[in-house]
Motif scaffolding. Structure first.
Motif, mmCIF file in Angstrom:
data_model
loop_
_atom_site.group_PDB
_atom_site.id
_atom_site.type_symbol
_atom_site.label_atom_id
_atom_site.label_comp_id
_atom_site.label_asym_id
_atom_site.label_seq_id
_atom_site.Cartn_x
_atom_site.Cartn_y
_atom_site.Cartn_z
ATOM 1 N N VAL A 3 0.839 -1.194 0.000
ATOM 2 C CA VAL A 3 0.000 0.000 0.000
ATOM 3 C C VAL A 3 0.875 1.246 0.000
ATOM 4 O O VAL A 3 1.839 1.343 0.757
ATOM 5 C CB VAL A 3 -0.931 0.018 1.236
ATOM 6 N N LEU A 4 0.513 2.196 -0.841
ATOM 7 C CA LEU A 4 1.146 3.509 -0.851
ATOM 8 C C LEU A 4 0.188 4.506 -0.217
ATOM 9 O O LEU A 4 -0.981 4.599 -0.615
ATOM 10 C CB LEU A 4 1.466 3.947 -2.278
ATOM 11 N N LEU A 5 0.669 5.246 0.755
ATOM 12 C CA LEU A 5 -0.121 6.294 1.407
ATOM 13 C C LEU A 5 0.496 7.647 1.064
ATOM 14 O O LEU A 5 1.683 7.867 1.311
ATOM 15 C CB LEU A 5 -0.129 6.085 2.927
ATOM 16 N N ILE A 6 -0.303 8.542 0.481
ATOM 17 C CA ILE A 6 0.154 9.898 0.164
ATOM 18 C C ILE A 6 -0.708 10.855 0.985
ATOM 19 O O ILE A 6 -1.876 11.086 0.664
ATOM 20 C CB ILE A 6 0.046 10.208 -1.337
ATOM 21 N N GLU A 7 -0.129 11.396 2.037
ATOM 22 C CA GLU A 7 -0.872 12.230 2.998
ATOM 23 C C GLU A 7 0.094 13.225 3.618
ATOM 24 O O GLU A 7 1.115 12.842 4.178
ATOM 25 C CB GLU A 7 -1.494 11.328 4.067
ATOM 26 N N ASP A 8 -0.224 14.530 3.519
ATOM 27 C CA ASP A 8 0.706 15.544 4.022
ATOM 28 C C ASP A 8 0.534 15.828 5.513
ATOM 29 O O ASP A 8 1.425 16.417 6.138
ATOM 30 C CB ASP A 8 0.562 16.846 3.219
ATOM 31 N N ASP A 9 -0.580 15.433 6.109
ATOM 32 C CA ASP A 9 -0.760 15.568 7.547
ATOM 33 C C ASP A 9 0.016 14.427 8.211
ATOM 34 O O ASP A 9 -0.438 13.270 8.232
ATOM 35 C CB ASP A 9 -2.248 15.487 7.895
ATOM 36 N N ARG A 10 1.190 14.735 8.738
ATOM 37 C CA ARG A 10 2.090 13.675 9.208
ATOM 38 C C ARG A 10 1.518 12.900 10.386
ATOM 39 O O ARG A 10 1.746 11.688 10.516
ATOM 40 C CB ARG A 10 3.462 14.263 9.539
ATOM 41 N N ALA A 30 4.357 8.860 1.454
ATOM 42 C CA ALA A 30 4.870 10.092 0.851
ATOM 43 C C ALA A 30 4.050 11.254 1.406
ATOM 44 O O ALA A 30 2.859 11.104 1.679
ATOM 45 C CB ALA A 30 4.747 10.044 -0.670
ATOM 46 N N TYR A 31 4.697 12.406 1.565
ATOM 47 C CA TYR A 31 4.033 13.557 2.164
ATOM 48 C C TYR A 31 3.780 14.686 1.167
ATOM 49 O O TYR A 31 3.169 15.682 1.513
ATOM 50 C CB TYR A 31 4.869 14.106 3.326
ATOM 51 N N ASP A 38 5.757 9.823 -8.048
ATOM 52 C CA ASP A 38 6.951 9.089 -8.478
ATOM 53 C C ASP A 38 6.971 7.685 -7.874
ATOM 54 O O ASP A 38 7.272 6.704 -8.564
ATOM 55 C CB ASP A 38 8.210 9.861 -8.069
ATOM 56 N N MET A 39 6.636 7.585 -6.594
ATOM 57 C CA MET A 39 6.596 6.274 -5.952
ATOM 58 C C MET A 39 5.511 5.403 -6.561
ATOM 59 O O MET A 39 5.697 4.208 -6.793
ATOM 60 C CB MET A 39 6.387 6.440 -4.447
ATOM 61 N N ALA A 40 4.358 5.995 -6.853
ATOM 62 C CA ALA A 40 3.249 5.240 -7.437
ATOM 63 C C ALA A 40 3.607 4.685 -8.813
ATOM 64 O O ALA A 40 3.237 3.550 -9.154
ATOM 65 C CB ALA A 40 2.007 6.122 -7.541
ATOM 66 N N LEU A 41 4.330 5.468 -9.600
ATOM 67 C CA LEU A 41 4.662 5.057 -10.962
ATOM 68 C C LEU A 41 5.748 4.004 -11.015
ATOM 69 O O LEU A 41 5.870 3.272 -11.997
ATOM 70 C CB LEU A 41 5.093 6.277 -11.793
ATOM 71 N N HIS A 42 6.558 3.901 -9.968
ATOM 72 C CA HIS A 42 7.694 2.985 -10.001
ATOM 73 C C HIS A 42 7.654 1.893 -8.938
ATOM 74 O O HIS A 42 8.506 1.006 -8.934
ATOM 75 C CB HIS A 42 9.001 3.766 -9.855
ATOM 76 N N GLY A 43 6.668 1.944 -8.035
ATOM 77 C CA GLY A 43 6.706 1.029 -6.899
ATOM 78 C C GLY A 43 5.833 -0.199 -6.970
ATOM 79 O O GLY A 43 5.927 -1.059 -6.107
ATOM 80 N N MET A 44 4.949 -0.311 -7.964
ATOM 81 C CA MET A 44 4.092 -1.488 -8.127
ATOM 82 C C MET A 44 3.269 -1.788 -6.873
ATOM 83 O O MET A 44 3.532 -2.730 -6.139
ATOM 84 C CB MET A 44 4.929 -2.709 -8.513
ATOM 85 N N TYR A 45 2.277 -0.967 -6.623
ATOM 86 C CA TYR A 45 1.439 -1.087 -5.431
ATOM 87 C C TYR A 45 0.101 -1.733 -5.757
ATOM 88 O O TYR A 45 -0.438 -1.555 -6.856
ATOM 89 C CB TYR A 45 1.195 0.292 -4.816
ATOM 90 N N ASP A 46 -0.452 -2.466 -4.779
ATOM 91 C CA ASP A 46 -1.802 -3.013 -4.910
ATOM 92 C C ASP A 46 -2.830 -1.891 -4.767
ATOM 93 O O ASP A 46 -3.791 -1.812 -5.529
ATOM 94 C CB ASP A 46 -2.058 -4.059 -3.821
ATOM 95 N N VAL A 47 -2.629 -1.048 -3.744
ATOM 96 C CA VAL A 47 -3.578 0.028 -3.429
ATOM 97 C C VAL A 47 -2.804 1.299 -3.093
ATOM 98 O O VAL A 47 -1.755 1.233 -2.441
ATOM 99 C CB VAL A 47 -4.470 -0.350 -2.222
ATOM 100 N N ALA A 48 -3.313 2.444 -3.543
ATOM 101 C CA ALA A 48 -2.778 3.744 -3.132
ATOM 102 C C ALA A 48 -3.889 4.518 -2.433
ATOM 103 O O ALA A 48 -5.000 4.636 -2.962
ATOM 104 C CB ALA A 48 -2.245 4.532 -4.323
#
Length: 226
Positions: A3-10, A30-31, A38-48
């Protein structure tokens, strides 16, 4: 799942990350919008899981870019916007699901599980197969032609990544990001080292080497050789 999490609220990101890890998911965080994409395009995630309002690039823009790249990653958009037109805009950007803030963590986890089931309809809940090679996703074991493979955790993760992306050329950086999960101080040459380890163990119980070297790129799992 990965899983990729993109959230700026740390603070919120830490809470979501902990909840996902408690359910035994691999989680990268990623924040900012650009680094997240960039991580989504290169990291091969099931869910973002993607927040709408982010520095540099917003959530819908990230969703559109992921869809333009024709990735299979399932996308869950988080936002404080709750108007129907906002929901429509979010889904039209390529998101598979939409969750309004504030939300219950139980609902977030349930939605992630549901989206993960869509990631690859060829996977069962327990096994990943390619030819005579079978990975048990629950026990983290592997066998080829009914013979058990004695794999380290890193070798197993590398094998899983290759099989999930059968017949596709994967760069060393893609494999590095997936297997080592953005660990610092790990060089791309480490991929070559572990591919050689994995090949040696596969060849002990099989007729052909299913890991093909793609010159100038990286490696490809050839399913017909498995």
């Amino acid at each position: 799942m990965r899983v990729l999490l993109i959230e700026d609220d740390r603070k919120l990101a830490r809470l979501i990350e902990r909840a996902l890890r408690d359910e035994h998911h691999q989680v990268d965080v990623a924040y900012e919008g650009d680094s997240g994409l960039d991580m989504a395009l290169h990291g091969m995630y099931d869910v973002a899981v993607i927040d709408w309002m982010l520095p540099e690039r917003d959530g819908p823009s990230i969703c559109r870019s992921i869809r333009a790249a024709k990735l299979n990653t399932s996308l869950l958009l988080l936002t404080a916007r709750s108007q129907i037109e906002d929901r429509v805009a979010g889904l039209d950007s390529g998101a598979d699901d939409y969750l309004s803030k504030p939300f219950a963590f139980e609902e977030l986890l349930a939605r992630v599980r549901a989206l993960g089931r869509r990631f690859n309809s060829t996977l069962s809940s327990e096994e990943l197969r390619s030819g005579e090679l079978v990975l048990d996703l629950r026990a983290h074991t592997a066998r080829r032609a009914a013979q058990q493979l004695d794999l380290t955790a890193t070798e197993w993760n590398l094998l899983e990544c290759l099989i999930r992306n059968s017949n596709q050329a994967l760069s060393r950086q893609q494999l590095l990001d997936y297997v080592w999960s953005y660990e610092r101080d790990v060089q791309p040459s480490m991929v070559d080292v572990y591919v050689s380890y994995l090949r040696r163990k596969l060849e002990q119980v099989g007729k052909r080497d299913p890991i093909q070297t793609v010159r100038g790129v990286g490696y490809r799992w050839v399913s017909e050789y498995a």
